[in-house]
Scaffold this motif. Structure first.
Motif, PDB file in Angstrom:
ATOM      1  N   LEU A 258     -21.518  31.721  -9.759  1.00 53.19           N
ATOM      2  CA  LEU A 258     -22.438  30.590  -9.747  1.00 53.19           C
ATOM      3  C   LEU A 258     -23.323  30.581  -8.501  1.00 53.19           C
ATOM      4  CD1 LEU A 258     -20.124  27.726 -11.072  1.00 53.19           C
ATOM      5  CD2 LEU A 258     -22.228  28.527 -12.150  1.00 53.19           C
ATOM      6  N   ILE A 259     -22.779  30.997  -7.366  1.00 50.69           N
ATOM      7  CA  ILE A 259     -23.525  30.926  -6.110  1.00 50.69           C
ATOM      8  C   ILE A 259     -24.574  32.033  -6.002  1.00 50.69           C
ATOM      9  CG2 ILE A 259     -22.113  32.400  -4.609  1.00 50.69           C
ATOM     10  CD1 ILE A 259     -23.131  28.898  -3.565  1.00 50.69           C
ATOM     11  N   ALA A 260     -24.428  33.069  -6.810  1.00 44.82           N
ATOM     12  CA  ALA A 260     -25.318  34.238  -6.709  1.00 44.82           C
ATOM     13  C   ALA A 260     -26.613  33.995  -7.473  1.00 44.82           C
ATOM     14  CB  ALA A 260     -24.611  35.470  -7.242  1.00 44.82           C
ATOM     15  N   ASP A 261     -27.728  33.923  -6.747  1.00 43.99           N
ATOM     16  CA  ASP A 261     -29.043  33.880  -7.382  1.00 43.99           C
ATOM     17  C   ASP A 261     -30.067  34.478  -6.415  1.00 43.99           C
ATOM     18  OD1 ASP A 261     -29.738  31.935  -5.513  1.00 43.99           O
ATOM     19  OD2 ASP A 261     -29.815  30.293  -6.949  1.00 43.99           O
ATOM     20  N   ARG A 262     -31.334  34.304  -6.677  1.00 41.17           N
ATOM     21  CA  ARG A 262     -32.352  34.948  -5.855  1.00 41.17           C
ATOM     22  C   ARG A 262     -32.381  34.404  -4.429  1.00 41.17           C
ATOM     23  NH1 ARG A 262     -37.014  31.807  -5.594  1.00 41.17           N
ATOM     24  NH2 ARG A 262     -37.039  29.976  -6.957  1.00 41.17           N
ATOM     25  N   ASN A 263     -31.820  33.228  -4.203  1.00 42.85           N
ATOM     26  CA  ASN A 263     -31.771  32.650  -2.859  1.00 42.85           C
ATOM     27  C   ASN A 263     -30.439  32.901  -2.158  1.00 42.85           C
ATOM     28  OD1 ASN A 263     -34.390  31.450  -2.827  1.00 42.85           O
ATOM     29  ND2 ASN A 263     -33.623  29.848  -4.191  1.00 42.85           N
ATOM     30  N   TYR A 264     -29.626  33.752  -2.721  1.00 42.95           N
ATOM     31  CA  TYR A 264     -28.284  33.991  -2.168  1.00 42.95           C
ATOM     32  C   TYR A 264     -28.362  34.592  -0.763  1.00 42.95           C
ATOM     33  CZ  TYR A 264     -23.660  36.041  -1.530  1.00 42.95           C
ATOM     34  OH  TYR A 264     -22.435  36.394  -1.041  1.00 42.95           O
ATOM     35  N   ASP A 265     -27.494  34.072   0.112  1.00 44.63           N
ATOM     36  CA  ASP A 265     -27.367  34.611   1.458  1.00 44.63           C
ATOM     37  C   ASP A 265     -25.917  34.465   1.884  1.00 44.63           C
ATOM     38  OD1 ASP A 265     -28.077  35.776   3.836  1.00 44.63           O
ATOM     39  OD2 ASP A 265     -29.208  34.073   4.617  1.00 44.63           O
ATOM     40  N   SER A 266     -25.473  35.318   2.787  1.00 41.66           N
ATOM     41  CA  SER A 266     -24.082  35.251   3.216  1.00 41.66           C
ATOM     42  C   SER A 266     -23.938  35.723   4.658  1.00 41.66           C
ATOM     43  CB  SER A 266     -23.187  36.098   2.310  1.00 41.66           C
ATOM     44  OG  SER A 266     -23.469  37.476   2.476  1.00 41.66           O
ATOM     45  N   LYS A 267     -22.835  35.310   5.265  1.00 45.83           N
ATOM     46  CA  LYS A 267     -22.507  35.736   6.626  1.00 45.83           C
ATOM     47  C   LYS A 267     -20.990  35.728   6.780  1.00 45.83           C
ATOM     48  CE  LYS A 267     -22.744  36.577  11.071  1.00 45.83           C
ATOM     49  NZ  LYS A 267     -23.109  37.931  11.579  1.00 45.83           N
ATOM     50  N   SER A 268     -20.446  36.832   7.263  1.00 48.65           N
ATOM     51  CA  SER A 268     -19.004  36.946   7.481  1.00 48.65           C
ATOM     52  C   SER A 268     -18.670  36.806   8.954  1.00 48.65           C
ATOM     53  CB  SER A 268     -18.490  38.301   6.982  1.00 48.65           C
ATOM     54  OG  SER A 268     -18.700  38.443   5.593  1.00 48.65           O
ATOM     55  N   SER A 269     -17.524  36.181   9.222  1.00 51.87           N
ATOM     56  CA  SER A 269     -17.008  36.091  10.585  1.00 51.87           C
ATOM     57  C   SER A 269     -15.520  36.380  10.536  1.00 51.87           C
ATOM     58  CB  SER A 269     -17.287  34.707  11.174  1.00 51.87           C
ATOM     59  OG  SER A 269     -16.615  33.695  10.444  1.00 51.87           O
ATOM     60  N   ALA A 270     -14.821  36.148  11.622  1.00 47.57           N
ATOM     61  CA  ALA A 270     -13.401  36.497  11.679  1.00 47.57           C
ATOM     62  C   ALA A 270     -12.574  35.754  10.643  1.00 47.57           C
ATOM     63  CB  ALA A 270     -12.860  36.209  13.086  1.00 47.57           C
TER      64      ALA A 270
END
Length: 290
Positions: free
Chosen positions: A9-21
């Motif tokens: 559901l969260i995946a679309d053309r505006n999708y962005d992500s950031k990983s941390s510890a």
């Protein structure tokens, strides 16, 4: 599976992500700065650990938590449409234990209140994983929501420093091009409790402590229960010059071992219901939100 549906559901053309510890922040909200959210969550976790968690570890840490910020209310509601007993029901955010997923509707509150929503749900995850264990034998609803609200309404200044015991917003710019605003919810909740205490029948705090059914806690007047649970936790940690903080922490440890109940709570803190209600009401009159 819930997590797969959430990620789809969260995946679309505006999708962005950031990983941390400890977190993977994902969003479909083009306004959200995932780097800022990730850094904020790591600062918040450090603060939580400084207040409540003494690494042992008491419980093994799991994989990073998925933190999903949905711009669309429609997609956020779809995530919970088939989840028995948990429909979104107007809630702004949820933490789903077992799936290690925090989901939040990022467009549901003013920008100044969004960091508090994020830290509230992150606190739920930390309460379970670090204090109770991911599969607790028992947990009082008022303790769970009171602790999460306590952390969500703890003031954080513009330099990223949390001030334990101070009520207020968390000054961090979550949305691009939208400066960190002034939080409205902490003051509103404080005012709400004062009105509740002024009109409630004697024994309303004891009723909260003795409430065992999840469905009853989240039924009508749920906001009153949230406010009361938050300020009861605040009083137990900071009232009476901190005299009750140690016994309250001991009671949390008892719940983690499966020893839960109002009688055990009152015995552990050494205050009877009537006195607790009177002291809480007097304490809240002196509190201020910044």
């Amino acid at each position: 599976e819930f997590r797969k549906r959430a990620l789809d559901l969260i995946a679309d053309r505006n999708y962005d992500s950031k990983s941390s510890a400890h977190y993977v922040v994902r969003t479909d909200d083009p306004r959200v700065d995932v780097v800022a959210v990730s850094a904020f969550l790591e600062r918040f976790r450090t603060f939580f650990e400084s207040v409540f968690y003494k690494p042992g570890p008491v419980h093994d840490e799991g994989p990073p938590v998925d933190v999903l910020l949905f711009y669309s209310r429609y997609k956020y509601d779809r995530l919970y449409a088939d989840v028995s007993g948990l429909g979104s029901a107007g809630a702004i955010g949820h933490y789903r234990p077992g799936y290690n997923v925090i989901a939040i509707h990022s467009d549901a509150v003013d920008p100044g209140d969004l960091p508090g929503v994020i830290s509230h749900e992150a606190a739920h995850q930390l309460i379970l994983d670090l204090l109770y264990g991911p599969k607790p034998k028992a947990m009082s609803r008022w303790v769970n929501e009171g602790l999460a609200s306590y952390f969500g309404f703890t003031r954080m200044d513009k330099h990223g420093e949390f001030h334990d015991g101070e009520i207020g917003g968390q000054e961090v710019q979550i949305l691009r091009d939208v400066p960190a605003g002034r939080a409205k919810e902490p003051r509103a909740r404080l005012d709400r409790f004062r009105k509740l205490a002024g009109k409630a029948e004697p024994g309303f705090v004891d009723d909260l402590v003795r409430e065992e059914m999840q469905s009853a806690f989240y039924s009508d007047d749920v906001n009153d229960r949230y406010s009361a649970a938050w300020l009861l936790v605040h009083f137990l940690l900071h009232g009476e010059d901190g005299r009750l903080a140690g016994p309250f922490r001991e009671y949390i440890s008892m719940e983690a071992r499966g020893e839960v109940g109002a009688d055990a709570f009152y015995k552990t803190i050494g205050v009877d219901p009537a006195k607790l209600e009177a002291e809480l009401t007097a304490y809240v009159k002196k509190l201020k939100a910044r």
